[in-house]
Enzyme design. Structure first.
Site, PDB file in Angstrom:
ATOM      1  N   GLU A   4      13.337  12.615 -39.658  1.00 35.39           N
ATOM      2  CA  GLU A   4      14.383  12.158 -41.048  1.00 35.39           C
ATOM      3  C   GLU A   4      15.119  10.511 -40.649  1.00 35.39           C
ATOM      4  OE1 GLU A   4      12.719  12.121 -43.866  1.00 35.39           O
ATOM      5  OE2 GLU A   4      11.728  14.036 -43.398  1.00 35.39           O
ATOM      6  N   GLU A  55       4.134   8.727 -39.837  1.00 35.54           N
ATOM      7  CA  GLU A  55       5.218  10.154 -39.144  1.00 35.54           C
ATOM      8  C   GLU A  55       5.061   9.787 -37.785  1.00 35.54           C
ATOM      9  OE1 GLU A  55       6.245  12.372 -41.249  1.00 35.54           O
ATOM     10  OE2 GLU A  55       6.146  10.398 -42.819  1.00 35.54           O
TER      11      GLU A  55
END
Length: 300
Positions: free
Chosen positions: A141, A215
Site C-alpha cells: 500500500e 497492483e
C-alpha cells in the site's frame, strides 16, 4: 522527495497515457453537457465541485465509507511500529494510519499526495495475518503512495463516478419528472444517458487496465523493499481465501472501493467479475512474486 521504492517507468507511462486519454474524454464529455444543457456556468460549477470534492477529500470519503477512524501509536503500537519501519526504509513521509472495524480482511491507501495520504487496514486483516505478512501488505500500500498512482486512480475514477451520477439523474428525472410528454426534454435526457453511458464504459475499461498493472507493480516494489516476496504471497493466499468465505452481501457493500483495496472484494469463481476486475488474478500475482523470489535468490 523520491522514495527508495524502485521506480517503475512502465507504470509511469501507463498513468500518463490513461490520464491523457481520460482528459480527452473528459473535455468531450463536458462539451457535450454544455451543448445539451445550454448552460456553461451550471456545468462548470457542478463538474468542478465534484472533481475538487473527490480529489481534495478522497481520504475522508474513503474512511467514512469504510467506517474507519484514525488511530494513534498508543492505540495501535504494533501497526504504527511497522509503518514507521517501512517509511524509514523507503525514505518517505509517514501517512496517517487508520483502522476499519470490519471483518473483511483488506487494506487500502488513499489521499491526493504523500503528505496527505492515509493508510487503512481492517481488523479482519490484522487478526488473520502474521507480522511479516502484514508488513508485506503495508509495503504494498505504501508503494501506491510513493508511485503516486493513488492520486491518479482517484482522478481517473472521477469521470466514471460523474457519468454514473448523470445516468441516474437523467433516468429518475425522466421517470418521475412528469416530462414524458415533452419530446424535446425526453430526447435531451436520452442523449445525456447515451453519452454518459459511453463515457462510463470508456473510463471503466481504461481504469481497469491501469489498475491491474499498478497492483503488480506494487507487489513487485513491496517484495523488493522488504526482501520477503514469500510473506506477501502468503498474505495474498490468506486474504483471498478469507474473502471467498465472506457473504456476498457483505462484499457488495465494499466493491465501490475495489480499485483501492489490496485484494478485490469478489470471489474468483465469478469468471465475468474476474475478467473486469481491478486486480490481476491471484495466480498471476503469485507467479509474479515467485519470479521475484528467484531473482532475489540469484542476486544473493
Amino acid at each position: 522527495m523520491r522514495s527508495r521504492f524502485a521506480p517503475d517507468r512502465s507504470l509511469t507511462v501507463r498513468m500518463v497515457t490513461v490520464i491523457f486519454l481520460l482528459g480527452l474524454v473528459y473535455v468531450a464529455f463536458v462539451a457535450a453537457l454544455i451543448a445539451l444543457l445550454k448552460s456553461v456556468a451550471l456545468v462548470v460549477v457542478i463538474v468542478g465541485a465534484l472533481l475538487i470534492a473527490q480529489y481534495w477529500y478522497s481520504d475522508r470519503i474513503a474512511l467514512f465509507a469504510m467506517h474507519a477512524h484514525e488511530v494513534s501509536p498508543a492505540e495501535e503500537p504494533q501497526l504504527h511500529g511497522t509503518v514507521d519501519r517501512l517509511c524509514a526504509l523507503a525514505d518517505m513521509p509517514k501517512p496517517r494510519v487508520a483502522v476499519s472495524e470490519i471483518d473483511m480482511p483488506n487494506a487500502f491507501a488513499t489521499g491526493r499526495n504523500a503528505d496527505h495520504a492515509v493508510l487503512c487496514v481492517t481488523t479482519g486483516l490484522m487478526r488473520r495475518l502474521e507480522p511479516e505478512e502484514l508488513e508485506g501488505v503495508l509495503a504494498h500500500e505504501l508503494s501506491h503512495v510513493a508511485h503516486k498512482d493513488v492520486a491518479v486512480i482517484t482522478i481517473a475514477s472521477f469521470l466514471g463516478v460523474l457519468a454514473g451520477l448523470l445516468v441516474r439523474f437523467a433516468f429518475y428525472s425522466e421517470l418521475f419528472g412528469g416530462r414524458r410528454n415533452d419530446q424535446n426534454t425526453a430526447a435531451m435526457f436520452a442523449v445525456i444517458m447515451a453519452v454518459s453511458a459511453l463515457v462510463y464504459a470508456l473510463s471503466f475499461l481504461l481504469l481497469r487496465a491501469l489498475s491491474r498493472y499498478r497492483e503488480l507493480a506494487a507487489d513487485r516494489s513491496a517484495a523488493q523493499l522488504t526482501g520477503r516476496p514469500s510473506a506477501l504471497a502468503s498474505a495474498l493466499v490468506k486474504v483471498s481465501g478469507s474473502i471467498a468465505r465472506i457473504p456476498t452481501d457483505d462484499l457488495r457493500t465494499a466493491r465501490s472501493f475495489n480499485a483501492f483495496f489490496f485484494t478485490p472484494a469478489l470471489k474468483e469463481d465469478n469468471k465475468l467479475a474476474t475478467m473486469f476486475s481491478t486486480h490481476p488474478t491471484l495466480q498471476r500475482r503469485l507467479d509474479a512474486l515467485a519470479e521475484i523470489s528467484r531473482e532475489l535468490g540469484q542476486a544473493a
